[in-house]
Motif scaffolding. Structure first.
Motif, short mmCIF file in Angstrom:
data_model
loop_
_atom_site.label_atom_id
_atom_site.label_comp_id
_atom_site.label_asym_id
_atom_site.label_seq_id
_atom_site.Cartn_x
_atom_site.Cartn_y
_atom_site.Cartn_z
N VAL A 357 -27.90 -38.55 4.19
CA VAL A 357 -28.96 -37.71 3.62
C VAL A 357 -28.57 -37.15 2.25
O VAL A 357 -29.43 -36.79 1.46
N ASP A 358 -27.26 -37.08 1.97
CA ASP A 358 -26.76 -36.69 0.65
C ASP A 358 -27.40 -35.40 0.13
O ASP A 358 -28.06 -35.40 -0.92
N PRO A 359 -27.21 -34.28 0.84
CA PRO A 359 -27.83 -33.02 0.41
C PRO A 359 -27.20 -32.50 -0.87
O PRO A 359 -26.06 -32.81 -1.19
N GLU A 360 -27.96 -31.68 -1.59
CA GLU A 360 -27.41 -31.06 -2.80
C GLU A 360 -26.45 -29.92 -2.45
O GLU A 360 -25.50 -29.67 -3.18
N ILE A 361 -26.73 -29.22 -1.35
CA ILE A 361 -25.92 -28.08 -0.93
C ILE A 361 -25.68 -28.17 0.57
O ILE A 361 -26.59 -28.55 1.32
N ILE A 362 -24.47 -27.81 1.01
CA ILE A 362 -24.19 -27.87 2.44
C ILE A 362 -23.24 -26.74 2.84
O ILE A 362 -22.43 -26.27 2.03
N GLY A 363 -23.39 -26.28 4.08
CA GLY A 363 -22.48 -25.29 4.65
C GLY A 363 -22.03 -25.75 6.02
O GLY A 363 -22.79 -26.40 6.75
N PHE A 364 -20.79 -25.43 6.36
CA PHE A 364 -20.23 -25.81 7.66
C PHE A 364 -19.87 -24.55 8.45
O PHE A 364 -19.10 -23.72 7.97
N SER A 365 -20.43 -24.43 9.63
CA SER A 365 -20.14 -23.27 10.46
C SER A 365 -19.60 -23.72 11.81
O SER A 365 -19.70 -24.89 12.17
N ILE A 366 -19.01 -22.77 12.52
CA ILE A 366 -18.52 -23.01 13.88
C ILE A 366 -19.32 -22.11 14.82
O ILE A 366 -19.56 -20.94 14.51
N LEU A 367 -19.74 -22.65 15.92
CA LEU A 367 -20.55 -21.91 16.87
C LEU A 367 -19.94 -20.54 17.17
O LEU A 367 -18.76 -20.42 17.50
N ALA A 368 -20.74 -19.50 17.04
CA ALA A 368 -20.35 -18.15 17.45
C ALA A 368 -21.23 -17.78 18.65
O ALA A 368 -22.44 -17.78 18.53
N PRO A 369 -20.62 -17.48 19.80
CA PRO A 369 -21.41 -17.22 21.02
C PRO A 369 -22.01 -15.82 21.03
O PRO A 369 -21.68 -14.98 21.86
N TYR A 370 -22.93 -15.57 20.09
CA TYR A 370 -23.53 -14.26 19.96
C TYR A 370 -24.27 -13.82 21.23
O TYR A 370 -24.82 -14.66 21.95
N PRO A 371 -24.34 -12.52 21.47
CA PRO A 371 -25.25 -12.04 22.51
C PRO A 371 -26.67 -12.55 22.21
O PRO A 371 -27.09 -12.60 21.06
N GLY A 372 -27.37 -12.93 23.25
CA GLY A 372 -28.72 -13.45 23.07
C GLY A 372 -28.78 -14.96 22.98
O GLY A 372 -29.87 -15.54 23.04
N THR A 373 -27.63 -15.63 22.83
CA THR A 373 -27.61 -17.09 22.83
C THR A 373 -27.26 -17.59 24.23
O THR A 373 -26.83 -16.84 25.09
N ALA A 374 -27.40 -18.90 24.41
CA ALA A 374 -27.09 -19.50 25.71
C ALA A 374 -25.60 -19.48 26.02
O ALA A 374 -25.20 -19.71 27.17
N TYR A 375 -24.76 -19.21 25.03
CA TYR A 375 -23.32 -19.31 25.18
C TYR A 375 -22.63 -17.96 25.41
O TYR A 375 -21.43 -17.90 25.58
N TRP A 376 -23.40 -16.89 25.42
CA TRP A 376 -22.83 -15.56 25.59
C TRP A 376 -22.32 -15.37 27.03
O TRP A 376 -22.96 -15.79 27.99
#
Length: 446
Positions: A357-376
């Protein structure tokens, strides 16, 4: 008649944006309160604790707001306020307190806990219509009935000047809708409806009404607000402050039509769902001076896309990036590492999709299991969330990769795509957020 004085305080966070939620609360209570009312909005990013204490000294009520990483500062401020001004009424609200209410219900330094949307609850408190600590209201159905956010009670130029320094343009945000219609497992906006629901206590347990998922504002009113703010603050770029601006194709097209009709003539950008991007949307967006689409790529793995319940596929993502490129729209994307099925193979698939897709801008994050998500999980309460976010955390691992392995992959990808990095990634690198705590160390201490 005595003038009621209210201070609204956004808790400290290492990066900053306008406290739009507090600005909406302020405009609403100013409009509806039956009496004389003075409101000021303070921000822990700019103001020290000592400055905040000095500036709220004459207040009858002080309300604190923040997300989960800001909860520790809310609790610190409430203790300082009660020590300095024992008779001042304190209120906690926003995403963080709404998603972790039991952190506040038994806190003697908090007089009222607002769970959910804040406008009506705050008005009820000021009007003396509340006889319990937990205050929660059904979300306002007609969001057009809420006045535009209060830009008179803050120094908006403090925020604009940061964007001007970082991006070379005078930026502010506009909200076109509230809520999110989708159910992504990694996002509190989706899985449980975040704060867009009314809550109540029954037998010491919280009970929630069904979430009010999505409410769109009138495109005409949105554009009138844009023009007013453009002219008043010399704005040269608008950021749409929505979970996504195109959940409804019809609403998005009407928004663009109204911008063209009223001649806003200022570039803007917005979050877009890949499954809804097509030629007509792109053509109308360009005519309305939209220059940027921010589209979540998340992963290149079809299996992960099914698992996170976003409703998008790899083919949809390719199509959205292809068609928006055709119209010259700058494409910013996000890759989310570390969902439960993540492996070296799925990260390789993500890398291949990014290269396609060759985006002009990109960011890389790591899952944070915030309250309210399925991973909390309840044990995550032991973590210091002021040191955790989705860009830098030492807490989370997938079924196949340790946290260290995920962070090593994140660092590798950041280096590989360094010429395309999103500004927020560069900021987080400088700030060095992430702390040194791990889930293993936390669990071992329990």
């Amino acid at each position: 008649m005595k003038t009621m004085k209210v201070s609204l305080v956004r808790a400290r966070y290492p990066s900053v944006w306008e406290p739009t939620n507090l600005m909406y609360v302020s405009s609403f209570i100013k409009d509806r309160y039956q009496g004389n009312l003075e409101v000021q909005i303070l921000d822990g990013f700019f103001d020290s604790d000592e400055q905040i204490l000095n500036q709220i000294s004459c207040s009858d009520y002080v309300g604190f707001s923040g997300t989960t990483p800001q909860v520790p500062h809310i609790k610190k401020l409430s203790k300082l306020v009660k020590k300095e001004y024992p008779s001042m009424k304190t209120i906690a609200g926003g995403y963080g307190p709404s998603l972790q209410p039991f952190k506040f219900l038994n806190d003697p330094t908090i007089d009222y806990l607002v769970v959910g949307e804040g406008e009506q609850s705050m008005l009820d408190i000021l009007n003396g219509n509340v006889n319990q600590k937990l205050v929660s209201s059904t979300p306002i159905a007609d969001v057009d009935s809420i006045p535009n956010p209060d830009r008179d009670s803050i120094d908006l130029n403090r925020y604009i000047s940061i964007a001007e320094k970082d991006e070379g343009r005078r930026v502010t945000s506009i909200m076109t809708e509230r809520g999110c219609a989708f159910g992504c497992t990694f996002c509190a906006e989706g899985q449980f409806g975040t704060i867009w629901r009314k809550a109540g206590l029954k037998n010491d347990d919280l009970e929630y009404e069904r979430a009010v998922r999505l409410r769109g504002r009138s495109p005409k009113l949105v554009v009138e607000e844009m023009i007013e703010v453009r002219d008043r603050f010399n704005i040269t770029f608008f950021k749409m402050n929505d979970a996504e601006t195109n959940p409804s194709r019809a609403h998005f097209l009407k928004l663009c039509e109204e911008m063209i009709k009223q001649e806003v003539n200022v570039p803007w950008g917005c979050n877009m769902r890949c499954d809804k991007v097509d030629d007509e949307m792109c053509e109308m967006a360009v005519k309305a001076h939209c220059e940027e689409f921010w589209m979540g790529l998340e992963s290149g793995s079809p299996e992960i896309h099914r698992d996170i319940n976003k409703g998008t596929t790899v083919e949809m993502i390719k199509k959205a990036f292809d068609v928006s490129k055709k119209y010259g729209i700058k494409r910013r994307t996000y890759a989310l590492l570390g969902t439960p099925l993540e492996s070296y193979e799925t990260i390789k698939q993500t890398e291949e999709l990014i290269d396609y897709v060759d985006p002009e801008i990109i960011g890389f994050s790591i899952l944070a299991p915030y309250p309210g998500t399925a991973y909390w999980k309840p044990e995550y309460d032991k973590l210091d969330w002021s040191q955790i976010d989705e860009f830098s955390n030492t807490t989370w691992s997938s079924s196949n990769l340790t946290n260290q392995e995920l962070r090593t992959e994140q660092a590798r990808l950041i280096e590989k795509y360094s010429d395309k990095l999103a500004p927020i990634i560069r900021k987080k690198q400088k700030l060095g957020m992430g702390g040194s705590q791990t889930l293993d160390s936390i669990m071992g201490a329990m």
